[in-house]
Write a protein that holds these residues in place. Structure first.
Motif, short mmCIF file in Angstrom:
data_model
loop_
_atom_site.label_atom_id
_atom_site.label_comp_id
_atom_site.label_asym_id
_atom_site.label_seq_id
_atom_site.Cartn_x
_atom_site.Cartn_y
_atom_site.Cartn_z
N VAL A 33 31.29 33.75 180.67
CA VAL A 33 31.40 35.13 181.42
C VAL A 33 29.96 35.58 181.57
O VAL A 33 29.33 36.40 180.67
CB VAL A 33 32.62 35.99 181.31
N LEU A 34 29.26 35.45 182.65
CA LEU A 34 27.85 36.06 182.71
C LEU A 34 27.84 37.47 182.61
O LEU A 34 28.73 38.17 183.31
CB LEU A 34 27.18 35.35 183.99
N ASP A 41 37.58 38.91 189.03
CA ASP A 41 37.82 40.33 189.82
C ASP A 41 36.82 41.41 189.79
O ASP A 41 36.44 42.10 190.94
CB ASP A 41 39.17 40.92 189.29
N ASP A 42 36.06 41.45 188.55
CA ASP A 42 34.88 42.71 188.71
C ASP A 42 33.65 42.01 189.29
O ASP A 42 32.81 42.78 189.14
CB ASP A 42 34.87 43.01 187.47
N GLY A 43 33.59 40.61 189.73
CA GLY A 43 32.35 40.38 190.23
C GLY A 43 31.57 39.36 189.49
O GLY A 43 30.49 38.89 189.88
N ARG A 44 31.75 39.67 188.20
CA ARG A 44 31.16 38.49 187.36
C ARG A 44 31.33 37.03 187.49
O ARG A 44 32.42 36.81 187.98
CB ARG A 44 31.39 39.07 185.58
N ILE A 45 30.28 36.32 187.41
CA ILE A 45 30.52 34.83 187.24
C ILE A 45 31.09 34.19 185.99
O ILE A 45 30.54 34.49 184.82
CB ILE A 45 29.12 34.10 187.73
N ARG A 46 32.29 33.41 186.32
CA ARG A 46 32.54 32.56 184.96
C ARG A 46 32.69 31.09 185.27
O ARG A 46 32.56 30.72 186.29
CB ARG A 46 34.19 32.97 184.85
N TYR A 81 33.45 33.34 176.05
CA TYR A 81 32.32 34.30 175.82
C TYR A 81 32.01 35.11 176.84
O TYR A 81 31.94 34.59 178.08
CB TYR A 81 30.86 33.21 175.48
N PHE A 82 31.87 36.35 176.34
CA PHE A 82 31.47 37.32 177.45
C PHE A 82 29.96 37.85 177.03
O PHE A 82 29.96 38.68 176.01
CB PHE A 82 32.37 38.80 177.47
N LEU A 83 28.93 37.67 177.72
CA LEU A 83 27.57 37.63 177.50
C LEU A 83 27.35 38.95 177.86
O LEU A 83 27.59 39.61 178.94
CB LEU A 83 27.01 36.62 178.43
N ARG A 84 26.57 39.57 177.08
CA ARG A 84 25.94 41.02 177.31
C ARG A 84 24.60 40.78 177.70
O ARG A 84 24.06 39.57 177.98
CB ARG A 84 25.84 41.89 175.86
N ASP A 85 23.97 41.80 178.16
CA ASP A 85 22.35 41.65 178.63
C ASP A 85 21.79 40.65 177.55
O ASP A 85 21.69 40.77 176.59
CB ASP A 85 21.87 43.03 178.90
N PRO A 86 21.04 39.83 178.29
CA PRO A 86 20.29 38.80 177.36
C PRO A 86 19.30 39.32 176.31
O PRO A 86 18.92 38.95 175.39
CB PRO A 86 19.68 37.81 178.48
N ALA A 95 27.19 41.30 184.21
CA ALA A 95 27.60 41.85 185.61
C ALA A 95 25.99 41.81 186.11
O ALA A 95 25.07 42.09 185.59
CB ALA A 95 28.00 43.25 185.44
N GLY A 96 26.04 41.17 187.38
CA GLY A 96 24.90 41.37 188.36
C GLY A 96 24.12 39.95 188.08
O GLY A 96 22.87 39.95 188.69
N TRP A 97 24.60 39.07 187.26
CA TRP A 97 23.85 37.78 187.00
C TRP A 97 24.54 36.54 187.88
O TRP A 97 25.59 36.71 188.03
CB TRP A 97 23.58 37.53 185.69
N TYR A 98 23.60 35.71 188.43
CA TYR A 98 24.15 34.55 189.21
C TYR A 98 23.69 33.46 188.49
O TYR A 98 22.41 33.13 187.99
CB TYR A 98 23.71 34.56 190.46
N LEU A 99 24.48 32.37 188.55
CA LEU A 99 24.18 31.11 187.76
C LEU A 99 22.84 30.10 188.84
O LEU A 99 23.14 30.15 190.04
CB LEU A 99 25.38 30.17 187.90
N THR A 100 22.00 29.67 188.02
CA THR A 100 21.06 28.87 188.59
C THR A 100 21.28 27.37 188.14
O THR A 100 20.80 26.48 188.67
CB THR A 100 19.52 29.50 188.50
#
Length: 209
Positions: free
Chosen positions: A163-164, A183-188, A37-42, A166-171
């Motif tokens: 895959v979160l 590679d593009d900096g997103r969190i998986r 899953y590739f999440l778009r902005d929530p 872009a610009g989001w981090y897991l809490t």
């Protein structure tokens, strides 16, 4: 106390019984589906996904993906991974499902929705590797809670990944996962489901400031 011969006999009996129940053990043992899953902005409640599937049943010429209640699907596409050939795909709803004579494994409701992918019939002893891509919108299960992104969906396949945006981090994650930065900096997040049923997964994330 049980002896080794007694234990061996019990194991053999269990294997024999399971062989008579292919719908329970055999199907799960051969299932090789995985989904990403590739999440778009929530605030859009939308996410893109692809799932891989290998079909081995002789004569099978279609794949059905039943859309979960509360979700809507768009932009389905599919191809054969072995050759790259694009396949025909369509979205059917309600009465159209019944008219097509499709068994979706549950009663067809007016709001029932399925993605249908057609492919050449599988030959005896052969297999077909498919990749199906879709876009879903699910306001109830993918949303914002204050400043936090919330993903609250169940996984039924052996291998599942998120895959979160872009610009989001897991809490937080309700189920253990392997967390990596692509590679593009997103969190998986990669989840393994060893169970024969679904696992309920809740993921929370925050936007970097």
């Amino acid at each position: 106390m049980r002896t080794w011969p007694a234990i061996a006999a019990a194991v053999a009996a269990a294997v024999s019984a399971s062989a008579q129940e292919p719908g329970r053990l055999d199907e799960r043992a051969h299932q090789d589906r995985e989904i990403v899953y590739f999440l778009r902005d929530p605030d859009t409640h939308a996410f893109d996904l692809y799932h891989d599937y290998t079909e081995t049943k002789e004569g099978m010429d279609r794949y059905l993906n039943v859309v979960r209640k509360g979700s809507t699907v768009a932009n389905p596409s599919a191809r054969i991974l072995d050759t790259g050939e694009a396949l025909a795909s369509e979205i059917l709803k309600g009465e159209a499902i019944t008219k097509a004579g499709l068994d979706i494994g549950e009663p067809v409701r007016p709001d029932s929705e399925v993605v249908l992918v057609r492919f050449p019939p599988v030959a005896r002893g052969a297999s077909l590797r498919l990749r199906i891509s879709e876009t879903y919108t699910d306001p109830e299960r993918y949303r914002l809670d204050g400043e936090e992104l919330v993903w609250d969906r169940s996984f039924g396949r052996p291998r599942n990944a998120i895959v979160l945006p872009a610009g989001w981090y897991l809490t937080a994650s309700s189920i253990p996962a392997t967390v990596t930065e692509i590679d593009d900096g997103r969190i998986r997040l990669d989840f393994v489901n060893p169970r024969p049923d679904e696992i309920a997964v809740v993921v929370r994330a925050r936007k970097r400031k």
